[in-house]
Design a protein around this motif. Structure first.
Motif, PDB file in Angstrom:
ATOM      1  N   GLY A 138       0.816  -1.206   0.000  1.00 41.68           N
ATOM      2  CA  GLY A 138       0.000   0.000   0.000  1.00 41.68           C
ATOM      3  C   GLY A 138       0.852   1.260   0.000  1.00 41.68           C
ATOM      4  N   VAL A 139       1.827   1.306   0.906  1.00 47.40           N
ATOM      5  CA  VAL A 139       2.687   2.491   1.002  1.00 47.40           C
ATOM      6  C   VAL A 139       3.505   2.644  -0.267  1.00 47.40           C
ATOM      7  N   SER A 140       4.019   1.528  -0.764  1.00 45.83           N
ATOM      8  CA  SER A 140       4.813   1.561  -1.988  1.00 45.83           C
ATOM      9  C   SER A 140       3.988   2.140  -3.142  1.00 45.83           C
ATOM     10  N   LEU A 141       2.747   1.672  -3.279  1.00 43.65           N
ATOM     11  CA  LEU A 141       1.884   2.168  -4.357  1.00 43.65           C
ATOM     12  C   LEU A 141       1.538   3.644  -4.178  1.00 43.65           C
ATOM     13  N   MET A 142       1.252   4.024  -2.925  1.00 42.48           N
ATOM     14  CA  MET A 142       0.898   5.421  -2.687  1.00 42.48           C
ATOM     15  C   MET A 142       2.065   6.340  -3.041  1.00 42.48           C
ATOM     16  N   LEU A 143       3.278   5.926  -2.645  1.00 42.78           N
ATOM     17  CA  LEU A 143       4.448   6.752  -2.967  1.00 42.78           C
ATOM     18  C   LEU A 143       4.663   6.798  -4.473  1.00 42.78           C
ATOM     19  N   PHE A 144       4.436   5.660  -5.128  1.00 40.54           N
ATOM     20  CA  PHE A 144       4.599   5.650  -6.577  1.00 40.54           C
ATOM     21  C   PHE A 144       3.643   6.663  -7.213  1.00 40.54           C
TER      22      PHE A 144
END
Lengths: 72, 703
Positions: free
Chosen positions: B650-656
């Motif tokens: 989730g965090v990875s996608l949000m940062l992306f």
């Protein structure tokens, strides 16, 4: 020689000349002409830019630009 | 005379009340178009008077015809290119009566171009209140022109202006200031070469050779050679010209203006400034206003956006039900209608944002924000004026990037354009919303602060930090010896005119829908094709395969349809693409399904939610957010056996999504604004790289 940058709020001066050709063109267009009276109004909270009153309106400019306007 | 409409150009200083008069003349009959050859939007409008039509162009506010920003460049171009099809027949110079001296500088320059010119005084009431008495007859005589007065608030004087525009006005034949004194040799040469009649126009060809977009390179070189031959010194001549013009104006004004009272408006203005630019209150007030802006964009706009969303979903299902079944209907129902919906849904946010910006600008406060922020922004290679694009970027980067046009310094402007897409625009919001709901617990800290709300705020902050640190980086890299300066009028405070605010909202929203709409529509059609067709047998025999794999599910049932659309997507061109990039995105924690969403949302971020919804076979039921969430929650990572949507993913996608440049429309606008592919391509590579690196670090640390 004193410049506009050295004026304290409320102080006035008469424009004498400019030390930077490029900036002076813009200033001239805005009505900052030799012989015109300028009044230092106030500075932004961090001390720069400043607001001066010239030919009937308020003009804001950075200190380094104000330093190119010499006073007589 | 033929029935061709009369062409009128409006010119004036910034804050002279030009926009009000333009709005009063044309009302809602306005449109935005492009000048041929100039990357500049042209705001024009029409009005009719006794059956005759007039076409009015609103030119950017400027202090003289010597341009300093992109915006100003267009003024002289329009007024001097006689071959242009909408070359103005009449010029209206709008001058602020309370500041005649400075406004008359521009008037005298325009008049010397030799076109029929009317001088319109605005804000005469303000001037009178501050004790200025203007003898209008004397003004007409001294300046050899027709003078009219218009009250921008009440519309008084507009009928007279309309009437006068259709009357015969001859251009002034005598030069206000004779530039032949400066350079007598070059003017006849240029007049001869370009078949010009007017001395001042010829002189301006020499002064503005390189900013004139309608001259060919050979013509520019011809002028440049002559300038060397006749020792033409642009700046020195410009200085002399400006000083001499002011001398004449001041002399004339002593016979026109009498002063009776002290400057009461200035005193009142000064008192307001003492509060609004105060060391502490100044910033406090600014942050309260920013907070209100965010609240309005995200809270007030939401119900309207829900209605629009709902409306388009209805329209789509209506099209499916009532139009004859076939490829064309599918394209309309699944490609075009949702694509259009994706544009229209942002209207409430765009409208609110522009309402806010219009009010801040109309009231004179925006200039103070620029003044307050200049010193801070300068440290990061930006400019006080970059604040406006950065704030606008919260709604949409496209109008925000266009707003960077009034930044004079090219370096400051390019940095502003480059970093603005980092600001979290409204298209990121649906992506953030669904991911936060999935991976961030719905808890409260201190009983009142929602953790999910804090996460959303953090994402906006990350976007802002991304913008200013990228600006700092660019400041260090870009080696340009260009003087950045900041000389700006602080206009007097006044109440915004609501008519102007309405017209701004209306015209900006219209521009957004048509400009961004074209591109988003094209992309949604391409995406639909990629997701609806696939290569080879696997796709062609989709139904058969699904039956084989799921013998227990009845053909035609809802579950079967869902399985079928998921299968089709997996084997479509989009699915094949998703699988092909899987090795590349695996380190970020993504699988091919997210890969498809990444590819489709490279065109526009908001496509992510729709794509994910389709991939997890929720069919077209995008409305039911809980269904998407439940499906996502149930998704198991085939490699770990744990839930797919972990906090790490989730965090990875949000940062992306916070960093990546996933917006074709923005790239197109950057190309249009910078006139080169270099900047949009650099932006695409840089932002994608930042997105990848941050997503990678986040996933590897959290998994």
């Amino acid at each position: 020689m004193q410049s506009v940058a050295q004026l304290r709020p409320g102080e006035k001066g008469i424009v004498n000349n400019f030390t930077n050709e490029y900036i002076s063109l813009k200033l001239l267009e805005m009505g900052v002409l030799p012989g015109t009276e300028v009044e230092m109004r106030f500075a932004a909270p961090l001390g720069d830019p400043i607001c001066i009153r010239v030919s009937g309106y308020d003009l804001s400019l950075r200190l380094e630009e104000a330093a190119t306007i010499t006073l007589s | 005379m033929s029935n061709a409409p009369l062409h009128v150009a409006l010119v004036g200083n910034p804050n002279a009340g030009k926009t009000s008069i333009f709005n009063l003349l044309t009302g809602m009959n306005q449109k935005v178009g492009n000048f041929p050859g100039v990357t500049m939007d042209k705001i024009s409008g029409t009005f009719r008077e006794n059956g005759a039509a007039a076409n009015v162009i609103d030119l950017p506010g400027t202090y003289s015809i010597y341009p300093r920003s992109m915006d100003e460049r267009v003024v002289f171009d329009v007024l001097s290119d006689k071959n242009a099809h909408d070359f103005p027949d009449k010029i209206v110079v709008i001058a602020d009566a309370s500041n005649l001296e400075r406004n008359l500088l521009l008037f005298s320059e325009i008049q010397d171009l030799g076109l029929p010119t009317i001088l319109v005084l605005s804000m005469l009431d303000v001037a009178n209140r501050s004790g200025l008495n203007i003898d209008l007859r004397a003004l007409e005589e001294e300046f050899n022109t027709t003078v009219l007065t218009v009250n921008g608030r009440t519309g008084e004087g507009i009928p007279e202006l309309k009437k006068t525009l259709f009357e015969d006005l001859s251009g002034s034949t005598e030069l206000f200031y004779d530039i032949n004194e400066l350079s007598p040799e070059i003017i006849p040469v240029i007049k001869d070469k370009f078949a010009l009649e007017n001395d001042y126009v010829a002189y301006q060809y020499a002064q503005q050779t390189y900013s004139k977009s309608f001259l060919s390179n050979d013509e520019k070189k011809f002028i440049a050679d002559k300038k060397v031959q006749y020792n033409f010194c642009d700046r020195q001549f410009q200085t002399t010209e400006t000083v001499e013009r002011y001398k004449i104006i001041r002399d004339k004004l002593t016979r026109i203006v009498t002063k009776t009272d002290l400057e009461s408006t200035a005193t009142r203005n000064h008192k307001i400034d003492k509060i609004l630019t105060h060391k502490i209150y100044g910033y406090l007030i600014f942050f309260v206003i920013l907070f209100a802006l965010f609240q309005s964009i995200f809270a007030w706009a939401e119900p309207f956006m829900d209605y629009i969303d709902f409306g388009f979903a209805k329209l789509s299902s209506w099209a499916k039900t009532y139009l004859p079944a076939g490829v064309l209907t599918d394209l309309i129902a699944e490609g075009i209608i949702p694509g259009l919906g994706g544009v229209v849904i942002f209207i409430p946010q765009i409208a609110l944002l522009f309402a806010f910006i219009a009010i801040l600008e109309e009231s004179g406060y925006m200039a103070r924000v620029v003044f307050l922020m200049d010193k801070i922004m300068r440290k990061f290679g930006l400019n006080g004026k970059s604040v406006v694009p950065l704030i606008s970027g919260v709604a949409c980067a496209i109008p925000a990037i266009m707003a960077a046009r009034n930044i004079e310094s090219w370096k400051d402007r390019i940095i502003t354009i480059f970093v603005t897409p980092f600001m979290s625009c409204s298209a990121r919001l649906p992506v953030y919303a669904i991911l936060i709901a999935l991976v961030i617990p719905n808890d409260y800290v201190f009983g009142i602060l929602s953790v999910q709300g804090l996460a959303l705020m953090a994402l906006y902050l990350i976007g802002f930090l991304g913008a200013i640190f990228s600006a700092l980086l660019l400041k260090k890299i870009l080696k340009m010896k260009e003087q950045s300066y900041f000389i700006m009028e602080l206009p007097i405070y006044r109440w915004p005119k609501w008519k102007n605010v309405w017209i701004t909202i209306f015209s900006k929203s219209k521009t957004f829908v048509f400009e961004a709409g074209k591109i988003i529509l094209a992309i949604s059609i391409i995406l639909w094709v990629l997701a609806s067709y696939g290569p080879g047998e696997a796709f062609d025999h989709a139904e058969q395969r699904v039956v084989e794999q799921n013998p227990t599910v009845g053909i035609g049932s809802q579950e079967f349809d869902a399985l079928l659309s998921a299968y089709k997507l997996e084997n479509s061109y989009a699915g094949v693409l998703g699988k092909s990039i899987e090795p590349c995105i695996r380190p970020l924690g993504y699988d091919w399904k997210i890969g498809i969403a990444l590819i489709t949302s490279f065109a526009a971020r908001e496509v992510f939610v729709g794509t994910i919804a389709t991939i997890y076979s929720v069919g077209s039921d995008v409305e039911d957010e809980s269904t998407i969430k439940d499906k996502l929650r149930a998704e198991i990572n085939p490699y770990t056996g744990k839930p797919m949507y972990s906090i790490a993913l989730g965090v990875s996608l949000m940062l992306f999504y916070a960093f990546a440049m996933q917006c074709m429309s923005t790239l197109a606008v950057v190309y249009r604004e910078t006139k080169s592919w270099k900047w949009p391509l650099l932006q695409l590579i840089y932002m994608s790289a930042v997105a990848y690196i941050f997503a990678f670090i986040a996933y590897q640390l959290l998994k």
